[in-house]
Design a protein around this motif. Structure first.
Motif, short mmCIF file in Angstrom:
data_model
loop_
_atom_site.label_atom_id
_atom_site.label_comp_id
_atom_site.label_asym_id
_atom_site.label_seq_id
_atom_site.Cartn_x
_atom_site.Cartn_y
_atom_site.Cartn_z
N ARG A 69 23.35 3.91 -129.75
CA ARG A 69 23.20 5.35 -130.01
C ARG A 69 22.07 5.65 -130.98
NH1 ARG A 69 26.91 8.50 -127.83
NH2 ARG A 69 28.84 7.59 -127.04
N LYS A 70 21.79 4.72 -131.87
CA LYS A 70 20.69 4.93 -132.81
C LYS A 70 19.42 4.36 -132.19
CE LYS A 70 19.26 4.43 -137.61
NZ LYS A 70 19.59 3.89 -138.96
N MET A 71 18.53 5.24 -131.77
CA MET A 71 17.32 4.78 -131.10
C MET A 71 16.07 5.28 -131.83
SD MET A 71 16.90 7.11 -127.67
CE MET A 71 16.83 8.91 -127.74
N ARG A 72 15.02 4.54 -131.62
CA ARG A 72 13.71 4.90 -132.18
C ARG A 72 13.04 5.89 -131.24
NH1 ARG A 72 9.57 0.17 -133.89
NH2 ARG A 72 9.80 -0.34 -131.68
N ILE A 73 12.49 6.96 -131.79
CA ILE A 73 11.81 7.96 -130.97
C ILE A 73 10.42 8.24 -131.54
CG2 ILE A 73 13.98 9.07 -130.29
CD1 ILE A 73 13.23 11.34 -132.31
N ILE A 74 9.55 8.70 -130.67
CA ILE A 74 8.22 9.10 -131.10
C ILE A 74 8.31 10.50 -131.72
CG2 ILE A 74 5.81 9.35 -130.40
CD1 ILE A 74 7.12 6.59 -129.91
N ARG A 75 7.71 10.66 -132.87
CA ARG A 75 7.75 11.97 -133.53
C ARG A 75 7.12 13.03 -132.63
NH1 ARG A 75 9.01 11.81 -138.95
NH2 ARG A 75 9.00 9.73 -139.91
N PRO A 76 7.71 14.23 -132.59
CA PRO A 76 7.20 15.29 -131.71
C PRO A 76 5.72 15.61 -131.94
CG PRO A 76 9.38 15.87 -132.50
CD PRO A 76 8.98 14.63 -133.23
N ASN A 77 5.24 15.50 -133.18
CA ASN A 77 3.85 15.89 -133.45
C ASN A 77 2.83 14.89 -132.90
OD1 ASN A 77 4.86 14.12 -135.56
ND2 ASN A 77 2.91 14.47 -136.61
N VAL A 78 3.29 13.69 -132.49
CA VAL A 78 2.35 12.70 -131.95
C VAL A 78 2.75 12.26 -130.54
CG1 VAL A 78 1.62 11.85 -134.20
CG2 VAL A 78 3.60 10.80 -133.05
N ILE A 79 3.72 12.92 -129.93
CA ILE A 79 4.21 12.46 -128.63
C ILE A 79 3.14 12.52 -127.56
CG2 ILE A 79 5.15 14.74 -128.06
CD1 ILE A 79 6.54 11.30 -126.96
N GLU A 80 2.34 13.57 -127.53
CA GLU A 80 1.32 13.69 -126.49
C GLU A 80 0.24 12.63 -126.67
OE1 GLU A 80 -0.17 17.64 -126.19
OE2 GLU A 80 1.77 18.50 -125.65
N GLU A 81 -0.12 12.35 -127.92
CA GLU A 81 -1.11 11.29 -128.18
C GLU A 81 -0.57 9.94 -127.72
OE1 GLU A 81 -3.19 9.05 -132.01
OE2 GLU A 81 -2.06 10.91 -132.30
N PHE A 82 0.72 9.69 -128.00
CA PHE A 82 1.35 8.45 -127.57
C PHE A 82 1.33 8.32 -126.06
CE2 PHE A 82 5.03 6.16 -126.01
CZ PHE A 82 5.02 4.99 -126.76
N VAL A 83 1.69 9.40 -125.36
CA VAL A 83 1.75 9.38 -123.90
C VAL A 83 0.38 9.10 -123.30
CG1 VAL A 83 2.15 10.80 -121.85
CG2 VAL A 83 3.80 10.83 -123.74
N GLU A 84 -0.65 9.74 -123.83
CA GLU A 84 -1.99 9.52 -123.30
C GLU A 84 -2.46 8.10 -123.54
OE1 GLU A 84 -3.86 11.47 -121.38
OE2 GLU A 84 -2.06 12.75 -121.34
N ARG A 85 -2.18 7.59 -124.74
CA ARG A 85 -2.58 6.22 -125.05
C ARG A 85 -1.84 5.22 -124.16
NH1 ARG A 85 -6.12 2.57 -125.80
NH2 ARG A 85 -5.61 0.94 -127.33
N TYR A 86 -0.58 5.47 -123.93
CA TYR A 86 0.22 4.61 -123.07
C TYR A 86 -0.34 4.63 -121.65
CZ TYR A 86 4.33 2.34 -121.06
OH TYR A 86 5.17 1.47 -120.41
#
Length: 372
Positions: free
Chosen positions: A349-366
Motif C-alpha cells: 500500500r505504501k508506494m513511491r510516486i512521482i511528484r505532480p510537479n515533475v510528472i510530465e518531465e518524467f514521462v517525457e524522459r521515460y
C-alpha cells in the motif's frame, strides 16, 4: 496516455512464414533510476486506500488516469503489474480462501524413544513420516473419519490435508494412516521397510509372531503382496500418529517460527522451535539426533547417529553428549500464514510516486529512453 504506445516498433516474422509484421516491443526495459527516480525532489510516497485502482489514484494525483503506469515502473513491489497491486479486503479474503481455504494443517513433532526389541536396545521414532510416500494416503481418526493428505513438510513439522469428511476429525489428536492407491505391493512393502527402521516393535512382532497362513491354509510367503498386506493390516494400521496442534484453517498455521530468546528474533526450523521449552514426557536420547538428510540414508531413515560433520548440509540436527537430553515444548513463538500474507499486502500500500510537479518531465524522459 496508453502505456505501450510509447514503446518502439520492431519488424518481426511472427508466424515464420516470410511475412514481416510491425509489432510493439513490449520487452523493452528502462531502469527508472535513469529517469531521475533516485532524486529525492522527484518522488514522494502515497498510501493506497482500500478499493483504489491505479487509474483512480493517477486521476487523484495528476488529474488524469493516463499516468497509472508510472506506479508500476517506480516500485519494485509492483513489478508484476496489476497482479501485484494491493488487494482490497474482500479480494484479499477471496484470495486466501482460494489458495488456503480447502486445507487444514496438523503439527506432528517426531519423538525418539529407547525400546527393547527381542532383547536388544534400539530406537523407535514416533510421529515421524520421513520415508513414507503419502501421495494416496488418508488420515483416519478413531471414529473412522477421514481426510486426504496433501504432504508433510519435515522442516515445519506440518502435515497438510483436505477433503475432511467430518469436521469432528479436526478436534482429534490421534490418527492412523490408510492407503487408498492401487500399487498395493510397492506401498505395503515400503511401510514394512519403514517400520523396520522407525517402528521396530511392530516390525519385530510381525516377523516373530504373525500367522503366515491364508484362511484356506496356504502359506503366506515373504516378499509377496499377501505378506506385506498382512503386515499393513495387522501392524501398520495400528500405529498411532499423535498431533501436537491441529489448525482447521490452514491460514492460521505457522508460516515460520521465531527464537524469542535471541535479542533479535530470528527464523528457526520447526525442530528448533519445539526444542525451546520443556515437556517431561518426551525425551530425545543421545547419541542420536534428528534431521532431514538431503542425501537419504536408508539405514536410519531421516534420523541417524554419528557426528554432525558426517551429515549433509541444510540438515536440522542436534548432537548430544552421553546422558544429555532435549525436551519438546507445547508453546512456541510463530507467525501465521495469514499474518504474513496480511503484512505483504499491507506493505504494497505504501508506494513511491512521482511528484505532480515533475510528472510530465518524467514521462517525457521515460519515453525518450524507451524508444532509444
Amino acid at each position: 496516455m496508453a502505456f505501450f504506445k510509447q514503446f518502439p516498433k520492431i519488424q518481426y516474422n511472427t508466424l515464420r512464414d516470410g511475412i514481416v509484421n510491425e509489432i510493439t516491443n513490449i520487452y523493452r526495459h528502462v531502469d527508472v533510476n535513469d529517469v531521475l527516480i533516485d532524486n529525492a525532489s522527484t518522488y514522494t510516497y502515497y498510501e493506497i486506500k482500500d478499493g483504489e485502482r491505479p487509474d483512480t489514484v493517477s486521476s487523484r494525483l495528476y488529474g488524469t488516469p493516463d499516468y497509472y503506469w508510472t506506479f508500476f515502473v517506480a516500485n519494485e513491489t509492483l513489478k508484476e503489474g496489476l497482479n501485484s497491486w494491493p488487494l482490497e479486503y474482500k479480494q484479499f479474503r477471496d484470495m486466501m480462501e482460494q489458495v488456503y481455504g480447502k486445507y487444514s494443517v496438523a503439527i506432528f513433532t517426531p519423538v525418539q524413544n529407547r525400546v527393547i526389541v527381542n532383547g536388544e536396545e534400539t530406537i523407535e521414532h514416533k510421529n515421524y513420516f520421513g520415508g513414507l510416500d503419502l501421495t494416496y494416503v488418508e488420515l483416519v481418526d478413531e471414529d473412522n473419519n477421514t481426510a486426504k493428505i496433501l504432504n508433510y513438510d519435515i522442516e515445519s513439522l506440518q502435515l497438510w490435508f483436505y477433503n475432511v469428511n467430518n469436521p469432528a476429525l479436526l478436534q482429534k489428536e490421534k490418527f492412523t494412516l490408510r492407503y487408498t492407491g492401487y500399487d498395493q505391493y510397492n506401498w505395503y512393502k515400503s511401510v514394512y521397510e519403514w517400520a523396520e527402521r522407525n517402528a521396530p516393535n511392530q516390525h519385530d512382532a510381525f516377523v516373530r509372531f504373525a500367522a503366515l497362513e491364508t484362511e484356506d491354509g496356504e502359506e503366506i510367503v515373504f516378499d509377496t503382496l499377501e505378506y506385506y498386506e498382512l503386515f499393513y493390516t495387522t501392524q501398520f494400521r495400528n500405529i498411532i500418529f499423535e498431533a501436537r496442534d491441529v489448525f482447521a484453517q490452514a491460514e492460521n498455521a505457522p508460516r515460520y517460527y521465531l527464537d524469542a530468546d535471541l535479542e533479535e528474533e530470528s527464523i528457526i526450523s520447526g525442530f528448533q522451535a519445539y526444542d525451546l521449552g520443556f515437556d517431561l514426557s518426551e525425551i530425545e536420547l543421545a547419541p542420536y539426533f534428528r534431521g532431514r538428510l538431503d542425501n537419504y540414508v536408508p539405514e536410519y531413515s531421516g534420523f541417524t547417529k554419528g557426528d554432525v560433520a558426517e551429515i549433509a548440509l541444510n540438515t536440522y540436527t542436534n548432537n548430544f553428549e552421553a546422558g544429555s537430553f532435549v525436551l519438546y515444548s507445547h508453546d512456541v513463538d510463530s507467525v501465521s500464514i495469514l499474518e504474513v500474507e496480511e503484512q505483504l499486502n499491507f506493505d504494497k500500500r505504501k508506494m513511491r510516486i512521482i511528484r505532480p510537479n515533475v510528472i510530465e518531465e518524467f514521462v517525457e524522459r521515460y519515453k525518450e529512453l524507451i524508444q532509444s
